[in-house]
Motif scaffolding. Structure first.
Motif, mmCIF file in Angstrom:
data_model
loop_
_atom_site.group_PDB
_atom_site.id
_atom_site.type_symbol
_atom_site.label_atom_id
_atom_site.label_comp_id
_atom_site.label_asym_id
_atom_site.label_seq_id
_atom_site.Cartn_x
_atom_site.Cartn_y
_atom_site.Cartn_z
ATOM 1 N N LYS A 70 32.005 3.774 9.442
ATOM 2 C CA LYS A 70 31.486 2.408 9.440
ATOM 3 C C LYS A 70 32.049 1.628 8.253
ATOM 4 O O LYS A 70 32.445 2.210 7.238
ATOM 5 C CB LYS A 70 29.955 2.412 9.354
ATOM 6 N N ASP A 71 32.049 0.289 8.418
ATOM 7 C CA ASP A 71 32.546 -0.590 7.359
ATOM 8 C C ASP A 71 31.399 -0.941 6.407
ATOM 9 O O ASP A 71 31.107 -2.111 6.147
ATOM 10 C CB ASP A 71 33.142 -1.858 7.978
ATOM 11 N N LYS A 72 30.720 0.087 5.916
ATOM 12 C CA LYS A 72 29.631 -0.090 4.972
ATOM 13 C C LYS A 72 29.427 1.205 4.208
ATOM 14 O O LYS A 72 29.704 2.294 4.718
ATOM 15 C CB LYS A 72 28.336 -0.480 5.691
ATOM 16 N N ALA A 73 28.981 1.099 2.985
ATOM 17 C CA ALA A 73 28.756 2.288 2.153
ATOM 18 C C ALA A 73 27.417 2.931 2.517
ATOM 19 O O ALA A 73 26.463 2.249 2.910
ATOM 20 C CB ALA A 73 28.778 1.916 0.679
ATOM 21 N N ILE A 74 27.356 4.267 2.391
ATOM 22 C CA ILE A 74 26.159 5.038 2.691
ATOM 23 C C ILE A 74 25.773 5.820 1.439
ATOM 24 O O ILE A 74 26.608 6.484 0.828
ATOM 25 C CB ILE A 74 26.379 5.999 3.867
ATOM 26 N N THR A 75 24.509 5.748 1.074
ATOM 27 C CA THR A 75 23.989 6.496 -0.067
ATOM 28 C C THR A 75 23.339 7.782 0.432
ATOM 29 O O THR A 75 22.441 7.738 1.279
ATOM 30 C CB THR A 75 22.958 5.667 -0.851
ATOM 31 N N ILE A 76 23.793 8.926 -0.094
ATOM 32 C CA ILE A 76 23.320 10.235 0.357
ATOM 33 C C ILE A 76 22.648 10.950 -0.810
ATOM 34 O O ILE A 76 23.219 11.055 -1.902
ATOM 35 C CB ILE A 76 24.486 11.083 0.900
ATOM 36 N N TYR A 77 21.435 11.454 -0.556
ATOM 37 C CA TYR A 77 20.671 12.156 -1.588
ATOM 38 C C TYR A 77 20.673 13.673 -1.388
ATOM 39 O O TYR A 77 20.729 14.429 -2.355
ATOM 40 C CB TYR A 77 19.235 11.640 -1.606
ATOM 41 N N PHE A 78 20.585 14.114 -0.134
ATOM 42 C CA PHE A 78 20.598 15.537 0.170
ATOM 43 C C PHE A 78 21.453 15.766 1.408
ATOM 44 O O PHE A 78 21.533 14.902 2.296
ATOM 45 C CB PHE A 78 19.184 16.085 0.437
ATOM 46 N N ILE A 79 22.065 16.952 1.470
ATOM 47 C CA ILE A 79 22.817 17.373 2.654
ATOM 48 C C ILE A 79 22.270 18.734 3.083
ATOM 49 O O ILE A 79 22.253 19.679 2.286
ATOM 50 C CB ILE A 79 24.327 17.469 2.376
ATOM 51 N N LEU A 91 22.527 22.322 1.415
ATOM 52 C CA LEU A 91 23.921 22.515 1.043
ATOM 53 C C LEU A 91 24.243 21.831 -0.285
ATOM 54 O O LEU A 91 24.934 22.400 -1.125
ATOM 55 C CB LEU A 91 24.843 21.978 2.144
ATOM 56 N N GLN A 92 23.769 20.602 -0.461
ATOM 57 C CA GLN A 92 24.032 19.875 -1.699
ATOM 58 C C GLN A 92 22.835 19.002 -2.057
ATOM 59 O O GLN A 92 22.185 18.436 -1.179
ATOM 60 C CB GLN A 92 25.294 19.007 -1.576
ATOM 61 N N ASN A 93 22.596 18.889 -3.361
ATOM 62 C CA ASN A 93 21.507 18.079 -3.887
ATOM 63 C C ASN A 93 22.111 16.972 -4.756
ATOM 64 O O ASN A 93 22.667 17.249 -5.825
ATOM 65 C CB ASN A 93 20.545 18.941 -4.701
ATOM 66 N N HIS A 94 22.005 15.732 -4.287
ATOM 67 C CA HIS A 94 22.541 14.578 -5.028
ATOM 68 C C HIS A 94 21.421 13.637 -5.450
ATOM 69 O O HIS A 94 21.660 12.442 -5.628
ATOM 70 C CB HIS A 94 23.544 13.816 -4.151
ATOM 71 N N ASP A 96 19.693 13.324 -8.252
ATOM 72 C CA ASP A 96 19.848 12.729 -9.585
ATOM 73 C C ASP A 96 21.074 11.831 -9.677
ATOM 74 O O ASP A 96 21.091 10.867 -10.447
ATOM 75 C CB ASP A 96 19.928 13.835 -10.646
ATOM 76 N N ASN A 97 22.107 12.160 -8.916
ATOM 77 C CA ASN A 97 23.338 11.363 -8.919
ATOM 78 C C ASN A 97 23.783 11.172 -7.460
ATOM 79 O O ASN A 97 24.592 11.934 -6.947
ATOM 80 C CB ASN A 97 24.423 12.072 -9.730
ATOM 81 N N PRO A 98 23.228 10.169 -6.775
ATOM 82 C CA PRO A 98 23.480 10.002 -5.338
ATOM 83 C C PRO A 98 24.966 9.923 -5.004
ATOM 84 O O PRO A 98 25.761 9.337 -5.749
ATOM 85 C CB PRO A 98 22.757 8.695 -4.999
ATOM 86 N N LEU A 99 25.311 10.512 -3.873
ATOM 87 C CA LEU A 99 26.679 10.463 -3.367
ATOM 88 C C LEU A 99 26.858 9.161 -2.600
ATOM 89 O O LEU A 99 26.159 8.913 -1.617
ATOM 90 C CB LEU A 99 26.953 11.668 -2.461
ATOM 91 N N ILE A 100 27.800 8.331 -3.036
ATOM 92 C CA ILE A 100 28.090 7.063 -2.369
ATOM 93 C C ILE A 100 29.328 7.267 -1.497
ATOM 94 O O ILE A 100 30.436 7.413 -2.009
ATOM 95 C CB ILE A 100 28.322 5.926 -3.376
ATOM 96 N N LEU A 101 29.104 7.286 -0.188
ATOM 97 C CA LEU A 101 30.213 7.424 0.753
ATOM 98 C C LEU A 101 30.660 6.025 1.139
ATOM 99 O O LEU A 101 29.983 5.323 1.891
ATOM 100 C CB LEU A 101 29.763 8.226 1.975
ATOM 101 N N LYS A 102 31.807 5.613 0.620
ATOM 102 C CA LYS A 102 32.280 4.247 0.822
ATOM 103 C C LYS A 102 32.732 4.027 2.259
ATOM 104 O O LYS A 102 32.831 4.967 3.049
ATOM 105 C CB LYS A 102 33.428 3.953 -0.147
ATOM 106 N N ALA A 103 33.010 2.772 2.581
ATOM 107 C CA ALA A 103 33.422 2.418 3.945
ATOM 108 C C ALA A 103 34.700 3.148 4.328
ATOM 109 O O ALA A 103 35.680 3.141 3.585
ATOM 110 C CB ALA A 103 33.620 0.906 4.043
ATOM 111 N N PHE A 104 34.651 3.813 5.480
ATOM 112 C CA PHE A 104 35.798 4.548 6.044
ATOM 113 C C PHE A 104 36.338 5.601 5.076
ATOM 114 O O PHE A 104 37.523 5.927 5.084
ATOM 115 C CB PHE A 104 36.929 3.593 6.450
ATOM 116 N N GLU A 105 35.475 6.157 4.263
ATOM 117 C CA GLU A 105 35.895 7.158 3.284
ATOM 118 C C GLU A 105 35.661 8.570 3.824
ATOM 119 O O GLU A 105 34.704 8.817 4.566
ATOM 120 C CB GLU A 105 35.130 6.986 1.974
ATOM 121 N N SER A 106 36.524 9.489 3.441
ATOM 122 C CA SER A 106 36.382 10.904 3.779
ATOM 123 C C SER A 106 35.938 11.671 2.541
ATOM 124 O O SER A 106 36.404 11.391 1.431
ATOM 125 C CB SER A 106 37.706 11.479 4.299
#
Length: 325
Positions: A70-79, A91-94, A96-106
């Motif tokens: 998507k053409d929008k950023a997603i904030t991820i806290y847990f996976i 699998l991952q704990n974010h 304290d430092n959220p993972l920001i998945l930017k637009a069209f980012e891998s």
């Protein structure tokens, strides 16, 4: 401006849209709908890869991949990896430092080796559930918009799939050798570490055979084939060069024989593999299939070990190891 618009609407003939106006309106509607769909909601694809290791007794998730489509950023806290309907493997704990998945980012991450799994401060065994393909599994994200189940998988193709499906396919990987960050080929016979006698630190690396242009201050320096016949001869050559001032008096030489050295007189190392055209390849596949169908079947040796890392393939590790548990 308003008066002009009202006068234009007062004419009934202006109420019927022209074909050009209709086409422009439909194109504008399609573009607006495309932009809305591209930016609204969450569309993330994901995949994971499990692995077994001799250092631990349970399989674990080794690699995780996410793709934001998507053409929008997603904030991820847990996976999480949801196994069946009742198991959520973190699998991952974010948090304290959220993972920001930017637009069209891998996003790709390698997970650490585990020493086991715990639930409510008690060690648990989820090996059977993790390896059993009949049990549903999906990646679940805890995002800023809430819980999101990843339904789309990343189609990460690799040539190993063709390699395992057809024995006639050769999977070839480059074999790279490096010594202290310096790439060494199989025609390099000696690796020389030049150390400072005062600090015992490696100041530079030389490889032989080599061109004179890659040697330091090599004016008047000549290397003969005799100097490369043995470590002793090369050491004598370097010491004589040191006396001529080519190397500093504080230099100490550590000569290492390249274990992957291949003498040019022996030709190219390795067995020859010929590339086949389409007809020859399918002919070889057909003959190989006939031989496997009517040839003598090999007896499958079942391992008595209960650890999956001692078995050869994932299919065998799943069928044999689970039966022994």
């Amino acid at each position: 401006m308003l008066e002009i618009l009202l006068n234009w609407l007062a004419e009934p003939k202006n109420w019927i849209p022209s074909p050009i106006t209709t086409v422009i309106a439909l194109l504008a509607l399609a573009v607006a709908n495309s932009n809305y769909r591209r930016k609204s909601g969450i569309d993330i694809a994901g995949s994971y890869r499990w692995e077994v290791d001799f250092r631990t007794d349970q399989p674990y998730i080794k690699e995780l991949r996410l793709e934001n489509r998507k053409d929008k950023a997603i904030t991820i806290y847990f996976i999480f990896l949801k196994i069946g309907n009742n198991i959520y493997l973190e699998l991952q704990n974010h948090e304290d430092n959220p993972l920001i998945l930017k637009a069209f980012e891998s996003y790709r991450s390698e997970l650490d080796l585990i020493a086991g799994y715990t639930s409510k401060a008690i060690f648990v065994n989820i090996s059977r559930a993790l390896l059993d393909d009949s049990i549903s599994k999906e990646i679940v994200l805890a995002t800023g918009s809430g819980k999101f189940h990843i339904k789309k998988k990343i189609k990460h193709w690799h040539a190993r799939e063709a390699f395992f499906q057809k024995p006639e396919v050769s999977l070839i990987t480059p074999f790279v050798v490096a010594h202290r960050g310096t790439i060494v080929g199989n025609r390099t016979k000696y690796i020389v570490e030049i150390r400072d006698t005062h600090t015992d630190q490696v100041t530079s690396l030389l490889t032989f055979p080599n061109t004179l242009s890659e040697l330091p201050e090599d004016v008047g320096l000549t290397i003969l084939p005799y100097d490369l016949e043995s470590i002793e001869n090369l050491e004598l050559f370097l010491l004589n060069s040191q006396k001529k001032g080519i190397f500093s008096n504080s230099s100490n030489f550590n000569i290492i024989l390249n274990p992957h050295y291949n003498d040019p007189s022996h030709g190219i190392k390795g067995s020859h593999i010929a590339a086949k055209n389409l007809i020859n390849f399918w002919h070889a596949c057909f003959l190989g299939k006939i031989k496997r169908l009517f040839g003598t079947s090999n007896t499958l040796i079942v391992s008595k070990s209960k650890s999956p890392h001692q078995l050869v393939s994932k299919v065998r590790s799943l069928s044999i190891w689970l039966n022994n548990k």
